[in-house]
Design a protein around this motif. Structure first.
Motif, PDB file in Angstrom:
ATOM      1  N   ILE B 214       0.863  -0.746  -0.272  1.00 40.15           N
ATOM      2  CA  ILE B 214       0.095   0.177   0.221  1.00 40.15           C
ATOM      3  C   ILE B 214       1.413   1.084  -0.188  1.00 40.15           C
ATOM      4  N   CYS B 217       2.309   1.426  -3.740  1.00 35.70           N
ATOM      5  CA  CYS B 217       1.263   2.254  -4.460  1.00 35.70           C
ATOM      6  C   CYS B 217       1.385   4.287  -4.105  1.00 35.70           C
ATOM      7  N   TYR B 218       1.037   4.071  -3.021  1.00 40.18           N
ATOM      8  CA  TYR B 218       1.255   5.648  -2.973  1.00 40.18           C
ATOM      9  C   TYR B 218       2.280   6.259  -3.397  1.00 40.18           C
ATOM     10  N   ARG B 230      -8.144   3.582  -7.009  1.00 39.21           N
ATOM     11  CA  ARG B 230      -8.717   2.782  -5.325  1.00 39.21           C
ATOM     12  C   ARG B 230      -8.827   1.857  -4.050  1.00 39.21           C
ATOM     13  N   ILE B 233      -6.240  -0.396  -3.579  1.00 37.48           N
ATOM     14  CA  ILE B 233      -5.720  -0.049  -2.095  1.00 37.48           C
ATOM     15  C   ILE B 233      -6.387  -0.727  -1.248  1.00 37.48           C
ATOM     16  N   GLN B 234      -7.757   0.316  -1.131  1.00 39.12           N
ATOM     17  CA  GLN B 234      -8.846  -0.292   0.014  1.00 39.12           C
ATOM     18  C   GLN B 234      -9.330  -1.736   0.274  1.00 39.12           C
ATOM     19  N   ASP B 311      -6.690   8.081   2.574  1.00 37.82           N
ATOM     20  CA  ASP B 311      -5.721   8.023   2.550  1.00 37.82           C
ATOM     21  C   ASP B 311      -4.504   8.113   4.223  1.00 37.82           C
ATOM     22  N   CYS B 318      -0.205   1.151   8.008  1.00 38.64           N
ATOM     23  CA  CYS B 318       0.647   0.646   7.566  1.00 38.64           C
ATOM     24  C   CYS B 318       1.997   0.377   8.060  1.00 38.64           C
TER      25      CYS B 318
END
Lengths: 258, 385
Positions: B214, B217-218, B230, B233-234, B311, B318
């Motif tokens: 995660i 990914c950001y 999104r 990721i969720q 976010d 995380c």
């Protein structure tokens, strides 16, 4: 000549196949070990040691360290002052540390504060042999758990596996720390593990282990646990003995008379 | 496709330079270790494994977690993961390479490494660990690379890679199970001798790996035109949530068994050493409580759907999960197993500076590999977007 990718890969594959056959070729081509066993070698099915601490203590109190010194001389054990990197084959531990499960608050003072000789237990079911990824640690047919220092990777998995703290690692080159060198036994390099080998090299020549031979009061009795007529078996049949951490299922070959 | 790694912004090259410098520093320290021996580390005859094997153990988990994107996509048809399976697979590749490097730097005689192949020993769990780790590395390289090449060419990936994907799913479970067995099968190490070791390992792996994914990914969203999405990721966040809950639950099980039974041989001494200190020794106590605080913080932020959906909070959670699991597994578990020693004495362990630099160097090398692989993957994805 142009080499196409295809041909290159083919040749590479063939080479790899050849390499994988190499061990088989060696086995088939070799004519076995050229070392012959000594005719006078001591033979046993499962070597064991009985340690009579009551005989040892009076001598120990007077400063006798003969067994440990003989062991050190025999096996070129380095003397390293740093406790974290010590190399130990045969040494002493207080009762409560050697037998943590048996110790209680009312242990007789005659035992509780006394030192106990400890070493590799040459387990009948040795966890160190089970975990070694290269068979550098192995059990001989006579029950001795020993090592090939030239095969050891130094992964120290055996040190994690040994429940007796019997294994030492050469964190640095041990050779500068050897007091007097015995040319009949190899010295080790940095990066390998070592431990007591029950003097396998001496048994093979018909001699008793160095510590047993060195003891002036006969506190160390060595013999074949598989032979009902051996001295060790006679002692075990007559007197009560204890072993270190028997609950772990390793079946140590060192017995203590207390 | 490799050429895509050679064109990048100033920031990209700056990052590469930093990683190369750190790897170089680690390598220099390693050369010194080769010359001097492991005496330059903080390890001892009582704590004979330390930072290196701890990192190895933790990173096997990160590698295994790739399955958490692969499995939903291939077996449950979770389409949103289709865009990021490659990220999971390449993360696994980088993590496994780090694992192998950590094992190699831990060896006293690295030049004898191939003795493991010349004298294969199936009764050693380390032998099987070598087999499964290298197999998993190969599977992920082949599958990942073919998938990416297909995407680059705008065709479907070769159908045979699908079978490798199916094999890779149980294989991922195997690498962490076997790694747990390294510990769980030793008679004298009470803290490790627990039947739930493999389950604990898998739970913490499926928390820390997807948490890192995660975060990655950001970062990718920020530095490139590729948006992992999104929804993906969720979904990952939900996986991290469940895995963190299970992971903390498992640690609780260990605590209960040890302290309610009051049997010292069920890890009571090791746990006491880790959380409150034993016989006046407590160097790991602050670490373990950091783990507790971070784990609680992460659980609060993750279980609450409002914060999980935001976010900023998700990133925080995380990060907390990743660090918490790193402490629990990469430090506490390995070192805790050696305390107290076979003679019921406490010997503490603190890594030395060169040891830490070698470890940092391997992390840098791993992130270098990850950066290059992700750069290629993202460049391909940006073209097809």
């Amino acid at each position: 000549m142009e080499t196409s990718r295809r041909n290159f890969l083919k040749a590479g594959g063939a080479c790899l196949l050849g390499l994988s056959l190499w061990p088989a070729v060696r086995v088939l081509a070799g004519d076995g070990p050229d070392v012959k066993a000594d005719a006078g070698a001591l033979k046993g099915k499962r070597w064991g040691l009985v340690i009579d601490m009551r005989k040892c203590w009076p001598q120990y109190q007077q400063g006798c360290r003969d067994c440990m010194l003989a062991c050190r001389r025999e096996h070129n054990i380095p003397v390293i002052d740093n406790k974290d990197e010590e190399v130990k084959w045969l040494w002493t531990e207080p009762y409560k540390n050697a037998f943590p499960e048996q110790e209680h608050a009312y242990t007789p003072a005659a035992i509780a504060d006394k030192p106990f000789l400890v070493a590799c237990n040459h387990c009948d079911n040795p966890p160190c042999v089970r975990v070694c990824p290269t068979k550098a640690t192995f059990k001989r047919p006579d029950g001795i758990v020993t090592m090939d220092y030239h095969r050891c990777l130094g992964c120290r998995y055996c040190m994690a596996a040994c429940p007796y703290g019997a294994r030492s690692f050469n964190f640095q080159d041990p050779r500068p720390f050897i007091k007097e060198e015995n040319l009949d036994y190899p010295t080790r390099e940095k990066g390998v593990v070592e431990k007591c080998n029950f003097c396998a090299e001496r048994l093979d020549k018909g001699q008793q282990p160095a510590c047993v031979e060195a003891c002036r009061v006969g506190a160390l009795i060595f013999g074949d646990l598989d032979d009902p007529n051996s001295e060790v078996r006679k002692i075990l049949a007559e007197r009560n003995t204890i072993r270190r951490k028997p609950e772990l299922g390793t079946h140590p070959s060192i017995y203590y008379l207390v | 496709m490799l050429v895509k790694a050679l064109s990048g912004s100033k920031k990209y090259w700056g990052w590469i330079t930093v990683l190369l410098a750190l790897s170089g520093a680690g390598l220099a320290c390693y050369l010194w270790q080769l010359q001097q021996g492991l005496t330059i580390t903080g390890m001892s005859r009582d704590v004979s494994w330390g930072l290196y094997i701890g990192q190895f153990t933790f990173l096997v988990g990160v590698a295994a977690s790739a399955v958490m994107v692969v499995l939903p996509y291939y077996l449950h048809n979770v389409k949103v993961f289709g865009r990021i399976t490659i990220l999971g697979e390449f993360l696994a590749v980088a993590a496994i390479i780090m694992c192998l490097l950590f094992v190699i730097v831990d060896l006293g005689k690295p030049m004898r490494l191939f003795n493991m192949i010349f004298y294969p020993t199936p009764n050693s769990i380390l032998f099987w660990d070598m087999v499964v780790l290298n197999g998993y590395l190969l599977l992920n390289i082949i599958v990942g690379w073919h998938a990416l090449e297909a995407e680059y060419k705008g065709v479907a990936p070769p159908s045979w890679t699908r079978y490798l994907v199916y094999i890779s799913i149980p294989w991922a479970v195997s690498i962490h199970t076997v790694t747990a067995f390294l510990y769980a099968g030793l008679p004298g190490r009470h803290y490790w001798l627990t039947a739930i070791m493999a389950a604990r390992f898998l739970a913490s792996a499926f928390a820390s790996g997807p948490a890192l994914l995660i975060l990655l990914c950001y970062i990718i969203k920020r530095v490139s035109k590729f948006d992992p999405g999104r929804e993906a990721i969720q979904k990952l966040a939900a996986i991290v949530t469940y895995a963190t809950i299970i992971s903390v639950f498992f640690v609780g099980l260990e605590l209960f068994t040890a302290f309610y039974s009051q049997v010292p041989a069920h890890g009571m001494d090791s746990l006491t050493y880790l959380f409150v200190g034993l016989e006046g020794h407590g160097k790991l106590v602050p670490w373990m409580w950091t783990f507790v605080v971070l784990a609680v913080l992460a659980l609060v932020l993750l279980i609450n759907p409002v914060t999980r959906g935001k976010d900023g909070y998700l990133l925080l959670a995380c990060g907390a999960v990743f660090i918490a699991m790193w402490i629990e597994k990469g430090i506490g578990l390995v070192i805790g197993g050696f305390v107290p020693n076979a003679f019921e004495r406490v010997t503490e362990y603190i890594p030395t500076l060169p040891e830490a630099l070698i470890a940092l160097g391997i992390w840098a090398a791993g992130f270098l590999i990850l950066t290059i692989l992700y750069k290629i993957a993202i460049a391909v994805k940006e073209e097809t977007v």
